[in-house]
Design a protein around this motif. Structure first.
Motif, mmCIF file in Angstrom:
data_model
loop_
_atom_site.group_PDB
_atom_site.id
_atom_site.type_symbol
_atom_site.label_atom_id
_atom_site.label_comp_id
_atom_site.label_asym_id
_atom_site.label_seq_id
_atom_site.Cartn_x
_atom_site.Cartn_y
_atom_site.Cartn_z
ATOM 1 N N GLN A 12 66.782 44.852 168.103
ATOM 2 C CA GLN A 12 67.865 44.144 168.789
ATOM 3 C C GLN A 12 69.217 44.483 168.183
ATOM 4 O O GLN A 12 70.213 44.597 168.885
ATOM 5 N N VAL A 13 69.244 44.629 166.868
ATOM 6 C CA VAL A 13 70.499 44.852 166.163
ATOM 7 C C VAL A 13 70.901 46.327 166.139
ATOM 8 O O VAL A 13 72.078 46.656 166.206
ATOM 9 N N LYS A 14 69.934 47.224 166.075
ATOM 10 C CA LYS A 14 70.237 48.631 165.825
ATOM 11 C C LYS A 14 70.195 49.544 167.055
ATOM 12 O O LYS A 14 70.536 50.714 166.946
ATOM 13 N N THR A 15 69.807 49.036 168.220
ATOM 14 C CA THR A 15 69.715 49.903 169.397
ATOM 15 C C THR A 15 71.064 50.508 169.766
ATOM 16 O O THR A 15 71.181 51.708 169.984
ATOM 17 N N GLY A 16 72.093 49.679 169.847
ATOM 18 C CA GLY A 16 73.424 50.187 170.211
ATOM 19 C C GLY A 16 73.927 51.222 169.224
ATOM 20 O O GLY A 16 74.490 52.255 169.612
ATOM 21 N N GLN A 17 73.721 50.952 167.943
ATOM 22 C CA GLN A 17 74.148 51.894 166.915
ATOM 23 C C GLN A 17 73.390 53.204 167.033
ATOM 24 O O GLN A 17 73.971 54.285 166.897
ATOM 25 N N LEU A 18 72.088 53.139 167.312
ATOM 26 C CA LEU A 18 71.291 54.360 167.459
ATOM 27 C C LEU A 18 71.805 55.207 168.625
ATOM 28 O O LEU A 18 71.967 56.423 168.491
ATOM 29 N N VAL A 19 72.065 54.573 169.747
ATOM 30 C CA VAL A 19 72.559 55.290 170.927
ATOM 31 C C VAL A 19 73.874 56.000 170.596
ATOM 32 O O VAL A 19 74.072 57.157 170.976
ATOM 33 N N GLN A 20 74.751 55.329 169.867
ATOM 34 C CA GLN A 20 76.015 55.951 169.484
ATOM 35 C C GLN A 20 75.809 57.066 168.468
ATOM 36 O O GLN A 20 76.387 58.149 168.599
ATOM 37 N N LEU A 74 61.387 56.251 168.512
ATOM 38 C CA LEU A 74 62.751 55.784 168.774
ATOM 39 C C LEU A 74 63.704 56.254 167.679
ATOM 40 O O LEU A 74 64.796 56.754 167.977
ATOM 41 N N ALA A 75 63.307 56.115 166.432
ATOM 42 C CA ALA A 75 64.180 56.483 165.312
ATOM 43 C C ALA A 75 64.488 57.972 165.275
ATOM 44 O O ALA A 75 65.555 58.380 164.820
ATOM 45 N N SER A 76 63.568 58.794 165.764
ATOM 46 C CA SER A 76 63.756 60.245 165.690
ATOM 47 C C SER A 76 64.028 60.889 167.049
ATOM 48 O O SER A 76 63.985 62.114 167.156
ATOM 49 N N ALA A 77 64.324 60.076 168.053
ATOM 50 C CA ALA A 77 64.518 60.589 169.420
ATOM 51 C C ALA A 77 65.637 61.631 169.486
ATOM 52 O O ALA A 77 66.774 61.348 169.121
ATOM 53 N N PRO A 78 65.307 62.822 169.984
ATOM 54 C CA PRO A 78 66.336 63.855 170.107
ATOM 55 C C PRO A 78 67.147 63.735 171.410
ATOM 56 O O PRO A 78 68.256 64.259 171.497
ATOM 57 N N VAL A 79 66.567 63.058 172.413
ATOM 58 C CA VAL A 79 67.237 62.881 173.701
ATOM 59 C C VAL A 79 66.981 61.459 174.198
ATOM 60 O O VAL A 79 66.040 60.786 173.764
ATOM 61 N N LEU A 137 67.332 43.713 157.055
ATOM 62 C CA LEU A 137 68.264 44.809 157.316
ATOM 63 C C LEU A 137 69.215 45.030 156.138
ATOM 64 O O LEU A 137 69.562 46.176 155.830
ATOM 65 N N SER A 138 69.624 43.974 155.486
ATOM 66 C CA SER A 138 70.503 44.113 154.321
ATOM 67 C C SER A 138 69.806 44.889 153.209
ATOM 68 O O SER A 138 70.408 45.755 152.570
ATOM 69 N N VAL A 139 68.539 44.592 152.973
ATOM 70 C CA VAL A 139 67.774 45.290 151.944
ATOM 71 C C VAL A 139 67.587 46.758 152.330
ATOM 72 O O VAL A 139 67.794 47.658 151.510
ATOM 73 N N VAL A 140 67.214 46.999 153.580
ATOM 74 C CA VAL A 140 67.021 48.379 154.044
ATOM 75 C C VAL A 140 68.326 49.167 153.940
ATOM 76 O O VAL A 140 68.340 50.315 153.486
ATOM 77 N N GLN A 141 69.415 48.543 154.341
ATOM 78 C CA GLN A 141 70.702 49.227 154.284
ATOM 79 C C GLN A 141 71.099 49.533 152.836
ATOM 80 O O GLN A 141 71.628 50.604 152.553
ATOM 81 N N ALA A 142 70.823 48.631 151.921
ATOM 82 C CA ALA A 142 71.127 48.882 150.509
ATOM 83 C C ALA A 142 70.291 50.041 149.962
ATOM 84 O O ALA A 142 70.755 50.804 149.110
ATOM 85 N N MET A 143 69.075 50.175 150.459
ATOM 86 C CA MET A 143 68.181 51.227 149.962
ATOM 87 C C MET A 143 68.420 52.581 150.629
ATOM 88 O O MET A 143 68.364 53.613 149.977
ATOM 89 N N ALA A 150 67.425 55.174 160.043
ATOM 90 C CA ALA A 150 66.740 54.761 158.810
ATOM 91 C C ALA A 150 66.176 53.355 158.955
ATOM 92 O O ALA A 150 65.041 53.083 158.539
ATOM 93 N N ALA A 151 66.937 52.458 159.552
ATOM 94 C CA ALA A 151 66.471 51.084 159.736
ATOM 95 C C ALA A 151 65.248 51.050 160.656
ATOM 96 O O ALA A 151 64.253 50.377 160.365
ATOM 97 N N LEU A 152 65.311 51.778 161.760
ATOM 98 C CA LEU A 152 64.187 51.800 162.700
ATOM 99 C C LEU A 152 62.974 52.506 162.098
ATOM 100 O O LEU A 152 61.833 52.093 162.323
ATOM 101 N N MET A 153 63.202 53.532 161.305
ATOM 102 C CA MET A 153 62.090 54.221 160.638
ATOM 103 C C MET A 153 61.430 53.292 159.614
ATOM 104 O O MET A 153 60.212 53.326 159.437
ATOM 105 N N SER A 154 62.227 52.430 158.976
ATOM 106 C CA SER A 154 61.645 51.475 158.026
ATOM 107 C C SER A 154 60.715 50.502 158.747
ATOM 108 O O SER A 154 59.714 50.055 158.171
ATOM 109 N N VAL A 155 61.027 50.186 159.988
ATOM 110 C CA VAL A 155 60.157 49.306 160.770
ATOM 111 C C VAL A 155 58.836 50.020 161.055
ATOM 112 O O VAL A 155 57.761 49.413 160.977
#
Length: 185
Positions: A12-20, A74-79, A137-143, A150-155
Motif C-alpha cells: 500500500q505504501v510503496k506501490t506509487g514509489q515503485l511505479v515512479q 513486483l519488486a523486480s518488474a522490468p515493465v 518499513l522503518s527498519v527495512v529502510q534503515a537496513m 528493496a522494501a517489496l523484496m524484503s516482503v
C-alpha cells in the motif's frame, strides 16, 4: 494475522514509489498496479473455499509461496505489465487467501464456546499488524535504503520465512490438527 499484515501493508505504501522509480508512469499507472492487487485479493476470496477443500491446512504454505513470488516479481518488474502480474499474485497470495485461511483454521480448532473470541482476536491482530507496518518499513529502510524495490523484496523474503516456519509447524503438528478437527466437529 499480525505478521502477515505487517508485511502486507508495504504494498500500500510503496506501490506509487515503485511505479515512479521504474519509470512506469504516474498516478494512473499506480492505480492500475494497486487495482491488480485488489483483483488478486478478490479472486482469492472467491476461490478460497475450493482451494481450502483441496489443500486443507497446507493452504498457508501455498499462499506464502504465491505471495513470495508475487512480491519478488513486483519488486523486480522490468515493465508495467509484469508489475500488474506481480501485484495480482501479491493480493492473491497474501490478503486474498491468508486471511480467510486464518479464520477458517481458527474456526476448526477453537472450542465452540471460544470461536467468536478467536475470530475476533485474529481479526484484531491483522489490523494491529497493519499499524506496525510503518515500523517494519522503518527498519527495512534503515537496513537497505529507501528503495521501493528493496522494501517489496524484503516482503518476499519475509513470506519465505513464513513458509519455512509454517511448513515445519504443519509437519510437526499434523496428528494434533487432525485430532482437534475431530473433537470440534
Amino acid at each position: 494475522g499480525f505478521f502477515s499484515f505487517i508485511i502486507c501493508s508495504v504494498i500500500q505504501v510503496k506501490t506509487g514509489q515503485l511505479v515512479q522509480e521504474r519509470g512506469f508512469g504516474g498516478s494512473v499507472e499506480t492505480g492500475w498496479v494497486s487495482a491488480c492487487a485488489t483483483l488478486g485479493t478478490f479472486t482469492g476470496g472467491l476461490t478460497f473455499g475450493r482451494l481450502y477443500q483441496k489443500f486443507g491446512r497446507w493452504m498457508l504454505c501455498i499462499s506464502a509461496v504465491c505471495a513470495a513470488v508475487g512480491y519478488f516479481v513486483l519488486a523486480s518488474a522490468p515493465v508495467l505489465v509484469v508489475a500488474f502480474i506481480g501485484s495480482y499474485l501479491c493480493g492473491l497470495g497474501s490478503v486474498g487467501t491468508i486471511n480467510p485461511y486464518l479464520v477458517a483454521r481458527i474456526s476448526f480448532v477453537a472450542p465452540k464456546s471460544r470461536k467468536s473470541d478467536a475470530i475476533t482476536y485474529i481479526t484484531a491482530s491483522t489490523y494491529g499488524g497493519q499499524f506496525f507496518g510503518t515500523l517494519y518499513l522503518s527498519v527495512v529502510q534503515a537496513m537497505f535504503g529507501p528503495s521501493a524495490s528493496a522494501a517489496l523484496m524484503s516482503v518476499s523474503g519475509s513470506f519465505i520465512i513464513m513458509l519455512v516456519i509454517a511448513f515445519i509447524f504443519m509437519t510437526c503438528t499434523k496428528k494434533q490438527s487432525a485430532e482437534l478437527a475431530k473433537i470440534n466437529e
